[in-house]
Design a protein around this motif. Structure first.
Motif, PDB file in Angstrom:
ATOM      1  N   GLY A 165      13.420   6.942  -8.904  1.00 42.33           N
ATOM      2  CA  GLY A 165      13.867   7.556  -7.651  1.00 42.33           C
ATOM      3  C   GLY A 165      14.739   6.603  -6.851  1.00 42.33           C
ATOM      4  O   GLY A 165      14.845   5.416  -7.165  1.00 42.33           O
ATOM      5  N   PRO A 166      15.385   7.108  -5.803  1.00 41.01           N
ATOM      6  CA  PRO A 166      16.232   6.246  -4.981  1.00 41.01           C
ATOM      7  C   PRO A 166      15.419   5.193  -4.235  1.00 41.01           C
ATOM      8  O   PRO A 166      14.279   5.458  -3.836  1.00 41.01           O
ATOM      9  CB  PRO A 166      16.887   7.233  -3.996  1.00 41.01           C
ATOM     10  N   ALA A 167      16.017   4.024  -4.067  1.00 41.50           N
ATOM     11  CA  ALA A 167      15.312   2.911  -3.405  1.00 41.50           C
ATOM     12  C   ALA A 167      15.485   3.030  -1.904  1.00 41.50           C
ATOM     13  O   ALA A 167      16.164   2.226  -1.267  1.00 41.50           O
ATOM     14  CB  ALA A 167      15.841   1.585  -3.937  1.00 41.50           C
ATOM     15  N   ASN A 168      14.864   4.058  -1.343  1.00 37.32           N
ATOM     16  CA  ASN A 168      14.863   4.289   0.103  1.00 37.32           C
ATOM     17  C   ASN A 168      13.421   4.172   0.582  1.00 37.32           C
ATOM     18  O   ASN A 168      12.559   4.923   0.123  1.00 37.32           O
ATOM     19  CB  ASN A 168      15.366   5.704   0.433  1.00 37.32           C
ATOM     20  N   MET A 169      13.151   3.251   1.495  1.00 38.79           N
ATOM     21  CA  MET A 169      11.758   3.080   1.929  1.00 38.79           C
ATOM     22  C   MET A 169      11.679   2.287   3.227  1.00 38.79           C
ATOM     23  O   MET A 169      12.653   1.662   3.648  1.00 38.79           O
ATOM     24  CB  MET A 169      10.948   2.380   0.836  1.00 38.79           C
ATOM     25  N   VAL A 170      10.500   2.347   3.825  1.00 40.53           N
ATOM     26  CA  VAL A 170      10.230   1.614   5.063  1.00 40.53           C
ATOM     27  C   VAL A 170       8.941   0.815   4.871  1.00 40.53           C
ATOM     28  O   VAL A 170       7.951   1.355   4.360  1.00 40.53           O
ATOM     29  CB  VAL A 170      10.040   2.594   6.252  1.00 40.53           C
ATOM     30  N   VAL A 171       8.986  -0.464   5.248  1.00 38.63           N
ATOM     31  CA  VAL A 171       7.775  -1.298   5.242  1.00 38.63           C
ATOM     32  C   VAL A 171       7.222  -1.265   6.658  1.00 38.63           C
ATOM     33  O   VAL A 171       7.914  -1.634   7.614  1.00 38.63           O
ATOM     34  CB  VAL A 171       8.096  -2.744   4.822  1.00 38.63           C
TER      35      VAL A 171
ATOM     36  N   GLY B  93      -0.756  -5.766   2.141  1.00 46.21           N
ATOM     37  CA  GLY B  93      -1.529  -5.059   3.163  1.00 46.21           C
ATOM     38  C   GLY B  93      -0.693  -4.147   4.046  1.00 46.21           C
ATOM     39  O   GLY B  93      -1.204  -3.614   5.036  1.00 46.21           O
ATOM     40  N   ARG B  94       0.579  -3.953   3.698  1.00 47.06           N
ATOM     41  CA  ARG B  94       1.445  -3.105   4.520  1.00 47.06           C
ATOM     42  C   ARG B  94       1.716  -1.786   3.806  1.00 47.06           C
ATOM     43  O   ARG B  94       1.886  -1.756   2.587  1.00 47.06           O
ATOM     44  CB  ARG B  94       2.797  -3.780   4.768  1.00 47.06           C
ATOM     45  N   LEU B  95       1.833  -0.748   4.587  1.00 43.62           N
ATOM     46  CA  LEU B  95       2.215   0.553   4.037  1.00 43.62           C
ATOM     47  C   LEU B  95       3.715   0.564   3.751  1.00 43.62           C
ATOM     48  O   LEU B  95       4.516   0.215   4.622  1.00 43.62           O
ATOM     49  CB  LEU B  95       1.866   1.654   5.043  1.00 43.62           C
ATOM     50  N   VAL B  96       4.068   0.965   2.530  1.00 41.91           N
ATOM     51  CA  VAL B  96       5.483   1.150   2.179  1.00 41.91           C
ATOM     52  C   VAL B  96       5.660   2.628   1.859  1.00 41.91           C
ATOM     53  O   VAL B  96       5.026   3.160   0.948  1.00 41.91           O
ATOM     54  CB  VAL B  96       5.887   0.252   0.994  1.00 41.91           C
ATOM     55  N   ALA B  97       6.493   3.288   2.640  1.00 43.13           N
ATOM     56  CA  ALA B  97       6.571   4.754   2.611  1.00 43.13           C
ATOM     57  C   ALA B  97       8.017   5.201   2.531  1.00 43.13           C
ATOM     58  O   ALA B  97       8.930   4.405   2.782  1.00 43.13           O
ATOM     59  CB  ALA B  97       5.922   5.308   3.892  1.00 43.13           C
ATOM     60  N   PRO B  98       8.234   6.480   2.210  1.00 41.86           N
ATOM     61  CA  PRO B  98       9.608   6.992   2.283  1.00 41.86           C
ATOM     62  C   PRO B  98      10.111   6.907   3.726  1.00 41.86           C
ATOM     63  O   PRO B  98       9.312   6.930   4.667  1.00 41.86           O
ATOM     64  CB  PRO B  98       9.465   8.462   1.855  1.00 41.86           C
ATOM     65  N   PRO B  99      11.429   6.829   3.915  1.00 40.64           N
ATOM     66  CA  PRO B  99      11.970   6.809   5.281  1.00 40.64           C
ATOM     67  C   PRO B  99      11.605   8.088   6.018  1.00 40.64           C
ATOM     68  O   PRO B  99      11.292   9.116   5.420  1.00 40.64           O
ATOM     69  CB  PRO B  99      13.490   6.731   5.069  1.00 40.64           C
ATOM     70  N   PHE B 100      11.679   8.009   7.347  1.00 42.77           N
ATOM     71  CA  PHE B 100      11.343   9.168   8.170  1.00 42.77           C
ATOM     72  C   PHE B 100      12.489  10.181   8.182  1.00 42.77           C
ATOM     73  O   PHE B 100      13.645   9.835   7.947  1.00 42.77           O
ATOM     74  CB  PHE B 100      10.993   8.720   9.590  1.00 42.77           C
ATOM     75  N   VAL B 101      12.092  11.435   8.450  1.00 47.44           N
ATOM     76  CA  VAL B 101      13.041  12.558   8.481  1.00 47.44           C
ATOM     77  C   VAL B 101      12.844  13.284   9.807  1.00 47.44           C
ATOM     78  O   VAL B 101      11.708  13.583  10.193  1.00 47.44           O
ATOM     79  CB  VAL B 101      12.755  13.542   7.324  1.00 47.44           C
ATOM     80  N   ASP B 102      13.937  13.555  10.500  1.00 45.05           N
ATOM     81  CA  ASP B 102      13.867  14.389  11.705  1.00 45.05           C
ATOM     82  C   ASP B 102      14.639  15.677  11.437  1.00 45.05           C
ATOM     83  O   ASP B 102      15.869  15.682  11.449  1.00 45.05           O
ATOM     84  CB  ASP B 102      14.471  13.654  12.907  1.00 45.05           C
ATOM     85  N   PRO B 103      13.926  16.779  11.221  1.00 43.11           N
ATOM     86  CA  PRO B 103      14.615  18.019  10.872  1.00 43.11           C
ATOM     87  C   PRO B 103      15.125  18.808  12.081  1.00 43.11           C
ATOM     88  O   PRO B 103      15.651  19.909  11.899  1.00 43.11           O
ATOM     89  CB  PRO B 103      13.531  18.818  10.133  1.00 43.11           C
TER      90      PRO B 103
ATOM     91  N   ASN C  21       0.870  -1.184   0.000  1.00 44.73           N
ATOM     92  CA  ASN C  21       0.000   0.000   0.000  1.00 44.73           C
ATOM     93  C   ASN C  21       0.905   1.231   0.000  1.00 44.73           C
ATOM     94  O   ASN C  21       1.785   1.338   0.865  1.00 44.73           O
ATOM     95  CB  ASN C  21      -0.860   0.053   1.261  1.00 44.73           C
ATOM     96  N   LEU C  22       0.685   2.141  -0.937  1.00 47.31           N
ATOM     97  CA  LEU C  22       1.503   3.358  -0.966  1.00 47.31           C
ATOM     98  C   LEU C  22       0.788   4.477  -0.204  1.00 47.31           C
ATOM     99  O   LEU C  22      -0.442   4.467  -0.062  1.00 47.31           O
ATOM    100  CB  LEU C  22       1.784   3.771  -2.410  1.00 47.31           C
ATOM    101  N   PRO C  23       1.548   5.455   0.300  1.00 47.75           N
ATOM    102  CA  PRO C  23       0.923   6.510   1.120  1.00 47.75           C
ATOM    103  C   PRO C  23      -0.148   7.302   0.374  1.00 47.75           C
ATOM    104  O   PRO C  23      -1.064   7.840   0.994  1.00 47.75           O
ATOM    105  CB  PRO C  23       2.112   7.418   1.479  1.00 47.75           C
ATOM    106  N   ASP C  24      -0.049   7.376  -0.966  1.00 45.97           N
ATOM    107  CA  ASP C  24      -1.061   8.137  -1.705  1.00 45.97           C
ATOM    108  C   ASP C  24      -2.317   7.317  -1.963  1.00 45.97           C
ATOM    109  O   ASP C  24      -3.226   7.781  -2.668  1.00 45.97           O
ATOM    110  CB  ASP C  24      -0.467   8.663  -3.023  1.00 45.97           C
TER     111      ASP C  24
END
Ligand code: FE2
Length: 433
Positions: A368-374, A46-56, A10-13
């Motif tokens: 795009g770069p293959a950076n993601m979190v399941v 059934g899992r969300l696959v999203a970009p990695p998290f960012v802490d600014p 499942n993608l975030p969009d």
């Protein structure tokens, strides 16, 4: 033969189910079904696959130092600064690096792969600067670590702070920092904003100020920052962090200020975990929450990205490198509980944080770069609700970390994404006047 396929995500969009094909460090295809073989497959059904998290917004020089040399009894910002001042002369590069690297390991397991860390320059030895520059180099294969030259004790309140800040930038620190509300006077605070903006402009650098982290309705340095960012054309290179005093401004002043912030193009970074505990400490009742005005800033078109600020340090005893915990607290502390706002909170700790740091848009896309979190969640809102387990963390096509799923009872029936789109609207109280 592909290197990796993440199946049926499942993608975030809201697109689902989708296969993601990865070759080397790139996503080469995203499609409902990819008929190909790969050296490795991850079943993300059934899992969300999203970009990695960012802490600014973080302080890696202080992290995991809780209790050294003592605890913060009052729980205030000012005692935290004093306590850090007691610890600073005891710092060694080895000790700072050991804590920072331990934190980075934790961050990777939490899918947190981009971090902007302030580093205190009010130490003539620049011990923490030297240590974190080395840490930045060591973690580069898996974490984008940006460093901010941060004069914790005040640019003008400390005799060598400006000189040290410039030395730190010369050593390769990325971003100009500051703390105008902690200078001796409002006038000196404003002067520090002008000087720091000029340094950023002269050197072509980004600027990130701790700005108005106070309950004082007269702390109005963000106004000067917005005006200078506009005058010098610094725009999206600027971040105003915390801005908690905006909670205490009267509505008329806020209605003048927020368009100025929007005009400047700067990002605002609230830090809900820490500020819900630090602010309002001198109040009796009612006690202020002390978070900045997130719905109003969003409505004006300002990029807002939640930051974590602290994990087990002189200011905050808790924290776990979990940006979903940050988003979860943001939802509560603002408060903002419409489905639109809760979904936005997830974006706030991914795409919006990347924009704050000046990183490329991390949205998962072909080429795009293959950076993601399941994640062990079906959609962004469920991820925030559960502070979902990071089942797999992938950077440049490499699986860096895996965590087993939590109890199956978390897999409740129902699918938020099938709700009527009309449900994705701000609640009445979130709609700015
Ligand atoms: Fe901070």
């Amino acid at each position: 033969m592909l290197d990796l396929i993440v199946r049926q995500a499942n993608l975030p969009d809201g697109r689902m189910p989708m296969d993601l094909a990865i070759q080397g460090d790139k996503i080469v295809a995203i499609a409902p079904r990819i008929e190909a073989e790969a050296l490795q497959e991850i079943d993300a059904t059934g899992r969300l696959v999203a970009p990695p998290f960012v802490d600014p917004h973080f302080h890696m020089d202080a992290t995991l130092s809780l209790g050294t040399p003592r605890l913060n009894d009052s729980g205030t910002l000012l005692e935290g600064i004093a306590l850090w001042g007691e610890l600073k002369p005891m710092l060694t590069p080895e000790a700072v690096m050991e804590r920072a690297l331990r934190y980075c390991d934790l961050a990777v397991s939490q899918g947190l792969l981009s971090i902007r860390s302030h580093v205190d320059v009010c130490d003539d030895r620049l011990t923490a600067v030297e240590a974190l520059i080395e840490v930045r180099k060591r973690v580069a294969p898996y974490i984008d670590l940006q460093l901010v030259a941060f004069p914790q004790d005040g640019l003008y309140r400390t005799p060598t702070a400006e000189e040290n800040l410039l030395r730190a930038l010369d050593m390769g620190v990325d971003v100009v920092g500051g703390i105008p509300h902690f200078e001796r006077t409002m006038a000196e605070g404003a002067r520090s904003v002008l000087r720091l903006c000029e340094i950023a402009a002269e050197r072509g650098l980004r600027l990130d100020l701790h700005c108005d982290e106070s309950d004082d309705p007269m702390s109005r340095h963000v106004e000067t920052l917005a005006a200078e960012a506009t005058r010098l054309g610094l725009g999206a290179r600027v971040v105003a962090s915390h801005v908690t005093a905006m909670h205490s401004y009267d509505n008329y002043y806020a209605s003048k200020l927020i368009p100025l912030i929007a005009e400047s193009g700067m990002t605002v970074v609230p830090n809900p975990l820490i500020n819900i505990t630090l602010q309002g400490r001198s109040d009796t009742y009612p006690r202020r929450r002390g978070l900045t005005r997130v719905p109003e800033l969003r409505a004006a078109g300002v990029n807002v990205a939640f930051g974590q600020d602290c994990t087990m340090d002189p200011w905050y005893s808790l924290g776990s490198a979990d940006m979903l915990e940050v988003a979860h607290m943001g939802v509560h502390a603002v408060p903002m509980t419409s489905r639109e706002a809760m979904a936005w909170a997830f974006t706030s700790v991914t795409q919006n944080g990347a924009a704050a740091m000046g990183l490329p848009d991390p949205t998962l896309r072909e080429g795009g770069p293959a950076n993601m979190v399941v994640l062990q969640a079906r959609d962004p809102i469920e991820a925030v609700r559960l502070k979902a387990t990071r089942l797999a963390v992938i950077k440049r096509g490499n699986v860096l970390s895996r965590t087993p799923p939590r109890i199956a009872a978390l897999d409740l029936p129902g699918r938020a994404a099938t709700l009527d789109p009309a449900a994705y609207a701000p609640t009445t109280s979130e709609r700015p006047d």
